[in-house]
Design a protein around this motif. Structure first.
Motif, PDB file in Angstrom:
ATOM      1  N   PRO A  65      30.046  62.919  21.253  1.00 58.45           N
ATOM      2  CA  PRO A  65      31.136  62.105  20.737  1.00 58.45           C
ATOM      3  C   PRO A  65      30.784  61.458  19.410  1.00 58.45           C
ATOM      4  O   PRO A  65      29.638  61.129  19.143  1.00 58.45           O
ATOM      5  CB  PRO A  65      31.336  61.054  21.830  1.00 58.45           C
ATOM      6  N   GLY A  66      31.796  61.280  18.585  1.00 56.50           N
ATOM      7  CA  GLY A  66      31.555  60.975  17.184  1.00 56.50           C
ATOM      8  C   GLY A  66      31.210  59.541  16.855  1.00 56.50           C
ATOM      9  O   GLY A  66      30.515  59.290  15.859  1.00 56.50           O
ATOM     10  N   GLU A  94      39.351  58.088  18.920  1.00 53.35           N
ATOM     11  CA  GLU A  94      39.748  59.475  18.652  1.00 53.35           C
ATOM     12  C   GLU A  94      39.556  59.774  17.162  1.00 53.35           C
ATOM     13  O   GLU A  94      39.090  60.854  16.786  1.00 53.35           O
ATOM     14  CB  GLU A  94      41.231  59.567  19.031  1.00 53.35           C
ATOM     15  N   VAL A 124      34.663  51.827  21.503  1.00 51.19           N
ATOM     16  CA  VAL A 124      34.545  51.511  20.075  1.00 51.19           C
ATOM     17  C   VAL A 124      33.945  50.110  19.874  1.00 51.19           C
ATOM     18  O   VAL A 124      33.349  49.822  18.826  1.00 51.19           O
ATOM     19  CB  VAL A 124      35.919  51.649  19.377  1.00 51.19           C
ATOM     20  N   CYS A 152      32.022  47.694  28.779  1.00 44.06           N
ATOM     21  CA  CYS A 152      33.086  47.947  27.800  1.00 44.06           C
ATOM     22  C   CYS A 152      33.586  49.374  27.939  1.00 44.06           C
ATOM     23  O   CYS A 152      34.766  49.659  27.783  1.00 44.06           O
ATOM     24  CB  CYS A 152      32.544  47.822  26.376  1.00 44.06           C
ATOM     25  N   THR A 153      32.651  50.305  28.165  1.00 41.89           N
ATOM     26  CA  THR A 153      33.033  51.710  28.297  1.00 41.89           C
ATOM     27  C   THR A 153      33.451  51.947  29.753  1.00 41.89           C
ATOM     28  O   THR A 153      33.335  51.048  30.593  1.00 41.89           O
ATOM     29  CB  THR A 153      31.862  52.625  27.924  1.00 41.89           C
ATOM     30  N   GLY A 191      38.478  55.902  23.112  1.00 43.35           N
ATOM     31  CA  GLY A 191      38.918  57.230  22.700  1.00 43.35           C
ATOM     32  C   GLY A 191      40.374  57.481  23.062  1.00 43.35           C
ATOM     33  O   GLY A 191      41.066  58.252  22.414  1.00 43.35           O
ATOM     34  N   GLY A 192      40.835  56.819  24.112  1.00 42.14           N
ATOM     35  CA  GLY A 192      42.197  57.060  24.589  1.00 42.14           C
ATOM     36  C   GLY A 192      43.149  55.909  24.339  1.00 42.14           C
ATOM     37  O   GLY A 192      44.361  56.089  24.385  1.00 42.14           O
ATOM     38  N   HIS A 193      42.633  54.714  24.109  1.00 44.66           N
ATOM     39  CA  HIS A 193      43.512  53.561  23.936  1.00 44.66           C
ATOM     40  C   HIS A 193      43.201  52.803  22.665  1.00 44.66           C
ATOM     41  O   HIS A 193      42.069  52.740  22.217  1.00 44.66           O
ATOM     42  CB  HIS A 193      43.428  52.568  25.108  1.00 44.66           C
ATOM     43  N   GLY A 224      36.321  48.651  25.458  1.00 45.65           N
ATOM     44  CA  GLY A 224      36.460  50.057  25.096  1.00 45.65           C
ATOM     45  C   GLY A 224      35.227  50.508  24.322  1.00 45.65           C
ATOM     46  O   GLY A 224      34.505  49.684  23.741  1.00 45.65           O
TER      47      GLY A 224
HETATM   48  O1  KG4 Z   1      35.774  53.598  26.478  1.00 46.51           O
HETATM   49  P1  KG4 Z   1      35.196  54.958  26.242  1.00 46.51           P
HETATM   50  O2  KG4 Z   1      33.816  55.245  26.742  1.00 46.51           O
HETATM   51  O3  KG4 Z   1      36.093  56.074  26.876  1.00 46.51           O
HETATM   52  C1  KG4 Z   1      37.452  56.180  26.693  1.00 46.51           C
HETATM   53  O4  KG4 Z   1      37.865  56.729  25.644  1.00 46.51           O
HETATM   54  O5  KG4 Z   1      38.211  55.702  27.590  1.00 46.51           O
HETATM   55  O6  KG4 Z   1      35.300  55.198  24.665  1.00 46.51           O
HETATM   56  C2  KG4 Z   1      34.818  56.379  24.067  1.00 46.51           C
HETATM   57  C3  KG4 Z   1      35.194  56.335  22.612  1.00 46.51           C
HETATM   58  C4  KG4 Z   1      34.896  57.630  21.875  1.00 46.51           C
HETATM   59  O7  KG4 Z   1      36.002  57.965  21.075  1.00 46.51           O
HETATM   60  C5  KG4 Z   1      33.675  57.269  21.032  1.00 46.51           C
HETATM   61  O8  KG4 Z   1      33.582  58.031  19.863  1.00 46.51           O
HETATM   62  C6  KG4 Z   1      33.926  55.810  20.746  1.00 46.51           C
HETATM   63  O9  KG4 Z   1      34.459  55.290  21.949  1.00 46.51           O
HETATM   64  N1  KG4 Z   1      32.689  55.131  20.406  1.00 46.51           N
HETATM   65  C7  KG4 Z   1      32.445  54.564  19.205  1.00 46.51           C
HETATM   66  C8  KG4 Z   1      31.105  54.102  19.235  1.00 46.51           C
HETATM   67  N2  KG4 Z   1      30.593  54.393  20.478  1.00 46.51           N
HETATM   68  C9  KG4 Z   1      31.578  55.014  21.169  1.00 46.51           C
HETATM   69  N3  KG4 Z   1      33.217  54.437  18.125  1.00 46.51           N
HETATM   70  C10 KG4 Z   1      32.687  53.823  17.043  1.00 46.51           C
HETATM   71  N4  KG4 Z   1      31.408  53.376  16.990  1.00 46.51           N
HETATM   72  C11 KG4 Z   1      30.589  53.488  18.053  1.00 46.51           C
HETATM   73  N5  KG4 Z   1      29.332  53.050  18.004  1.00 46.51           N
END
Ligand code: KG4
Ligand code: ZN
Length: 352
Positions: free
Chosen positions: A177-178, A163, A276, A305-306, A136-138, A274
């Motif tokens: 979250p989307g 994002e 995604v 990953c998250t 979401g941030g990188h 990450g």
């Molecule tokens: O790494 P993370 O848990 O947190 C940070 O942003 O650092 O990543 C969260 C992001 C969110 O934008 C969320 O929508 C995205 O990852 N995300 C996904 C999926 N699962 C989480 N994006 C696409 N498809 C997914 N299945």
């Protein structure tokens, strides 16, 4: 060597205990999703207060689950940035207090470095490797050459890809979250019904752009008959968006692979990390890109990953091995580029 890791840079309050033989003795993550959901995104002030309320019991739990006492720790590592500063301060101050009271070394870990080194914790891979960090941030492509040696070869000039998933989910009325919601809708949709742009594709270099894609989705939504969106339209738009995002990621990664190969020879590993990277369709695309280039494809388990603290503890171990400890006067950093030589990204991507 056993290290306690602490992560508080965004909306996860996390603590973990990791040993230098790559065993994760505990990995506790408390997600603040419910606290932020009513606002449709992470609210920094809400996050900082929640970290403050939850971090101490989370650390207690991480130590209990690992069956490790403070006396058995070799060091305390905390994310020192980049991130939402209120949360980073809570983690850093807590780690410093433990280090001071217990006479332990303190390690301030760069959150991006923690993501970048995760594949060495999970798979023990050797340097150098190519890393795609998508959350979401990188949104960046890095050549990981060694501990503390990162070359950023691509970054987003506007939104991070996660994002963009979150914003598209909002446009489609899917919630927050989307990412996972867009992926689910996309699995029922027709990716060809709506025509969407593929920003940056075909251009040299490895930079990303996603904001035009999101705007194009909005235009299609606005052109639909007024009233609540129909399920079919939502599914088709989600599928079109996911396909376009996948094309962009694949194209930019292919360029990064060429660059990596020209410096380090063919082969090696492509690592994704990450949130995604949880997306199965995108993972599939990237697996194909790596295979076509004769590279191994590596995606750590989703939980690593998250955002988590096991990766922070591990980065702490890697730094401790090299004697790279920090002073207790370390100041938390809202911005902390991994590769100071890289040009700053234009626009958003603050965490990147
Ligand atoms: O790494 P993370 O848990 O947190 C940070 O942003 O650092 O990543 C969260 C992001 C969110 O934008 C969320 O929508 C995205 O990852 N995300 C996904 C999926 N699962 C989480 N994006 C696409 N498809 C997914 N299945
Ligand atoms: Zn992260």
């Amino acid at each position: 060597m056993i290290v306690l890791g602490i992560e508080t840079s965004c909306d996860e309050t996390a603590a973990a205990v990791v040993a230098d033989d790559r065993r994760i003795l505990s990995n506790v993550v408390l997600s603040q999703l419910d606290a932020h959901r009513p606002y449709g995104g992470v609210v920094p002030e809400v996050a900082a207060r929640a970290h403050l309320a939850h971090l101490t019991p989370i650390i207690r739990r991480a130590l209990d689950e690992a069956h490790v006492g403070f006396d058995e720790l070799s060091a305390v590592a905390a994310t020192g940035g980049p991130g939402l500063i209120g949360g980073v301060m809570v983690g850093v101050m807590t780690a410093k207090a433990i280090a001071l009271v217990r006479g332990l070394p303190f390690l301030a870990v760069n959150h991006l470095e923690a993501h970048a080194l995760t594949a060495r914790l999970t798979d023990g891979i050797a340097f150098p490797y190519l890393q795609l960090l998508v959350s979401g941030g990188h949104c960046q492509l890095l050549v990981v050459e060694g501990v503390g040696r990162y070359r950023r070869i691509g970054t987003t000039i506007d939104d991070a890809v996660g994002e963009a998933f979150d914003k598209v989910a909002k446009l489609l009325g899917l919630g927050y979250p989307g990412g996972p919601l867009v992926e689910r809708a996309a699995s029922n949709g027709d990716p060809t019904r709506f025509d969407l742009p593929r920003p940056m594709i075909g251009r040299p270099g490895c930079d990303f752009s996603f904001s035009g894609l999101k705007t194009a989705v909005r235009r299609h939504v606005d052109a639909l008959p007024s009233g609540p969106l129909r399920r079919r339209d939502v599914d088709d738009l989600a599928a079109a968006f996911q396909a376009a995002a996948g094309d962009v990621l694949a194209d930019r990664t292919r360029n990064a692979i060429s660059l990596f190969a020209s410096d380090h020879g063919k082969g090696g590993a492509l690592v994704v990390a990450g949130g995604v990277a949880a997306n199965l369709s995108l993972r599939g695309r990237l697996t194909d890109v790596a295979a076509a280039a004769g590279m191994d494809f590596l995606a750590p388990p989703i939980a690593l990953c998250t955002d988590n603290a096991a990766m922070v503890a591990w980065a702490g171990i890697e730094r401790l091995r090299l004697g790279l400890v920090d002073d207790l006067d370390f100041a938390p950093r809202p911005r902390w580029p991994l590769d100071p030589a890289a040009a700053p990204a234009i626009g958003a991507g603050v965490k990147a």
